[in-house]
Write a protein that holds these residues in place. Sequence first.
Motif, PDB file in Angstrom:
ATOM      1  N   GLU A 174      63.229  62.459  55.688  1.00  0.00           N
ATOM      2  CA  GLU A 174      62.497  63.653  55.639  1.00  0.00           C
ATOM      3  C   GLU A 174      63.254  64.560  54.940  1.00  0.00           C
ATOM      4  OE1 GLU A 174      62.045  65.267  59.732  1.00  0.00           O
ATOM      5  OE2 GLU A 174      61.130  63.404  60.616  1.00  0.00           O
ATOM      6  N   TYR A 175      64.621  64.425  54.562  1.00  0.00           N
ATOM      7  CA  TYR A 175      65.362  65.583  53.660  1.00  0.00           C
ATOM      8  C   TYR A 175      66.193  64.724  52.637  1.00  0.00           C
ATOM      9  CZ  TYR A 175      63.889  68.367  57.559  1.00  0.00           C
ATOM     10  OH  TYR A 175      62.949  69.161  58.524  1.00  0.00           O
ATOM     11  N   SER A 176      65.639  63.808  52.044  1.00  0.00           N
ATOM     12  CA  SER A 176      66.418  63.065  51.074  1.00  0.00           C
ATOM     13  C   SER A 176      66.977  63.829  49.804  1.00  0.00           C
ATOM     14  CB  SER A 176      65.763  61.908  50.604  1.00  0.00           C
ATOM     15  OG  SER A 176      64.565  62.184  49.958  1.00  0.00           O
ATOM     16  N   LEU A 177      66.099  64.824  49.447  1.00  0.00           N
ATOM     17  CA  LEU A 177      66.320  65.697  48.214  1.00  0.00           C
ATOM     18  C   LEU A 177      67.337  66.964  48.539  1.00  0.00           C
ATOM     19  CD1 LEU A 177      63.028  65.537  46.522  1.00  0.00           C
ATOM     20  CD2 LEU A 177      65.045  64.094  46.362  1.00  0.00           C
ATOM     21  N   MET A 178      67.659  66.992  49.933  1.00  0.00           N
ATOM     22  CA  MET A 178      68.431  68.118  50.452  1.00  0.00           C
ATOM     23  C   MET A 178      69.909  67.775  50.678  1.00  0.00           C
ATOM     24  SD  MET A 178      68.298  70.887  53.668  1.00  0.00           S
ATOM     25  CE  MET A 178      66.867  71.694  52.883  1.00  0.00           C
TER      26      MET A 178
ATOM     27  N   ASN B  28      59.841  74.543  48.719  1.00  0.00           N
ATOM     28  CA  ASN B  28      60.226  74.093  47.433  1.00  0.00           C
ATOM     29  C   ASN B  28      58.873  73.393  46.723  1.00  0.00           C
ATOM     30  OD1 ASN B  28      63.088  71.988  46.267  1.00  0.00           O
ATOM     31  ND2 ASN B  28      61.876  73.431  45.139  1.00  0.00           N
ATOM     32  N   ILE B  29      58.373  72.566  47.557  1.00  0.00           N
ATOM     33  CA  ILE B  29      57.252  71.682  47.264  1.00  0.00           C
ATOM     34  C   ILE B  29      56.084  72.665  46.703  1.00  0.00           C
ATOM     35  CG2 ILE B  29      55.118  70.264  47.948  1.00  0.00           C
ATOM     36  CD1 ILE B  29      57.314  68.976  50.000  1.00  0.00           C
ATOM     37  N   ALA B  30      55.910  73.892  47.433  1.00  0.00           N
ATOM     38  CA  ALA B  30      55.029  74.586  47.104  1.00  0.00           C
ATOM     39  C   ALA B  30      54.964  75.570  45.631  1.00  0.00           C
ATOM     40  CB  ALA B  30      54.837  75.663  48.440  1.00  0.00           C
ATOM     41  N   LEU B  31      56.161  75.492  45.233  1.00  0.00           N
ATOM     42  CA  LEU B  31      56.687  76.177  44.154  1.00  0.00           C
ATOM     43  C   LEU B  31      55.875  75.262  42.718  1.00  0.00           C
ATOM     44  CD1 LEU B  31      60.364  76.841  44.363  1.00  0.00           C
ATOM     45  CD2 LEU B  31      58.390  78.444  43.887  1.00  0.00           C
TER      46      LEU B  31
ATOM     47  N   PRO C  58      61.550  71.976  40.160  1.00  0.00           N
ATOM     48  CA  PRO C  58      62.941  71.638  39.616  1.00  0.00           C
ATOM     49  C   PRO C  58      63.731  72.840  39.313  1.00  0.00           C
ATOM     50  CG  PRO C  58      61.062  70.593  38.531  1.00  0.00           C
ATOM     51  CD  PRO C  58      60.402  71.670  39.365  1.00  0.00           C
ATOM     52  N   ARG C  59      63.336  74.027  39.450  1.00  0.00           N
ATOM     53  CA  ARG C  59      63.973  75.227  38.904  1.00  0.00           C
ATOM     54  C   ARG C  59      64.958  75.783  40.563  1.00  0.00           C
ATOM     55  NH1 ARG C  59      60.685  79.775  36.350  1.00  0.00           N
ATOM     56  NH2 ARG C  59      62.614  80.893  35.770  1.00  0.00           N
ATOM     57  N   VAL C  60      64.305  75.260  41.403  1.00  0.00           N
ATOM     58  CA  VAL C  60      65.324  75.526  42.555  1.00  0.00           C
ATOM     59  C   VAL C  60      65.630  74.387  43.326  1.00  0.00           C
ATOM     60  CG1 VAL C  60      64.884  76.746  44.918  1.00  0.00           C
ATOM     61  CG2 VAL C  60      63.474  77.271  42.918  1.00  0.00           C
ATOM     62  N   GLY C  61      67.197  74.440  43.465  1.00  0.00           N
ATOM     63  CA  GLY C  61      67.692  73.410  44.398  1.00  0.00           C
ATOM     64  C   GLY C  61      67.788  73.566  45.804  1.00  0.00           C
ATOM     65  N   ARG C  62      67.880  72.766  46.688  1.00  0.00           N
ATOM     66  CA  ARG C  62      67.899  72.685  48.345  1.00  0.00           C
ATOM     67  C   ARG C  62      69.371  72.146  48.686  1.00  0.00           C
ATOM     68  NH1 ARG C  62      63.934  69.676  50.846  1.00  0.00           N
ATOM     69  NH2 ARG C  62      63.255  68.759  48.832  1.00  0.00           N
ATOM     70  N   ALA C  63      70.008  72.590  49.400  1.00  0.00           N
ATOM     71  CA  ALA C  63      71.452  72.085  50.149  1.00  0.00           C
ATOM     72  C   ALA C  63      71.664  72.518  51.564  1.00  0.00           C
ATOM     73  CB  ALA C  63      72.407  72.395  49.557  1.00  0.00           C
ATOM     74  N   ALA C  64      72.278  71.981  52.313  1.00  0.00           N
ATOM     75  CA  ALA C  64      72.691  72.392  53.730  1.00  0.00           C
ATOM     76  C   ALA C  64      74.026  72.270  54.209  1.00  0.00           C
ATOM     77  CB  ALA C  64      71.810  71.519  54.607  1.00  0.00           C
ATOM     78  N   TYR C  65      74.552  73.243  54.656  1.00  0.00           N
ATOM     79  CA  TYR C  65      75.709  73.327  55.543  1.00  0.00           C
ATOM     80  C   TYR C  65      75.402  73.119  56.773  1.00  0.00           C
ATOM     81  CZ  TYR C  65      79.992  74.443  57.831  1.00  0.00           C
ATOM     82  OH  TYR C  65      81.086  74.573  58.740  1.00  0.00           O
TER      83      TYR C  65
END
Length: 213
Positions: free
Chosen positions: A148-152, A118-121, A126-133
């Motif tokens: 470490e993962y506050s934006l996920m 995501n950072i490397a984009l 901003p066009r790509v979101g991140r989430a985790a289940y």
Amino acid sequence: MTTTTADNVTPGVEPTPEQTRRGRRTALLLFAVGFGPMVLATIMFYTGWLNPAGHSNRGQLLQPVVPVQALNLETGSGVALADRFGVDQPEAKWLMLVTAGSCQKDCEQLLYLARQVNIALGKNAPRVGRAAYLASTPAALEARWSEEYSLMERLRVAPGATPAWPAGVNPANEPRILLVDPFGNVMMHYGTEHTGKQMLKDLKHLLKLSQIG
């Protein structure tokens, strides 16, 4: 004195057949301009049509794609994940979704991979979101999460539902990153056998083809 034209409809007066046809053409044109590039990008990515570079995806392509609704996931506030996608959501993004049972070493590797890709984009991040289940999270990772993962975003299974994972995906046995397009299609998945460079190439290619999402 008020003057009316063929393009104006007086309140309470039924539009003429020509005005109705013109309105429909305008609506179709607006839809094509707004969502046509994204539809074309999806077709080009799956088929290689009009792609002189001969691009081949690095991730595991799902054929057919799986609707994100089938995952039955929601946010911590109870909003269905599927509500964010579709042709009626012009602000819909691509999504990298990390899925895992108990989040151990391989799972953390994918969390890190998604973050770094995501950072490397760069400007397209901003066009790509991140989430985790994550079915369960070790205390050590939970303690580091906000740093470490506050934006996920963290997701959960909707009450009374069971996720219908795509073929070849079983988070309880093996963590994966699912790639969801702005239409809400789970179209590809990645694991620890993939590198960040491979995933980044796929995403850059998709974002280049689609100017929406």
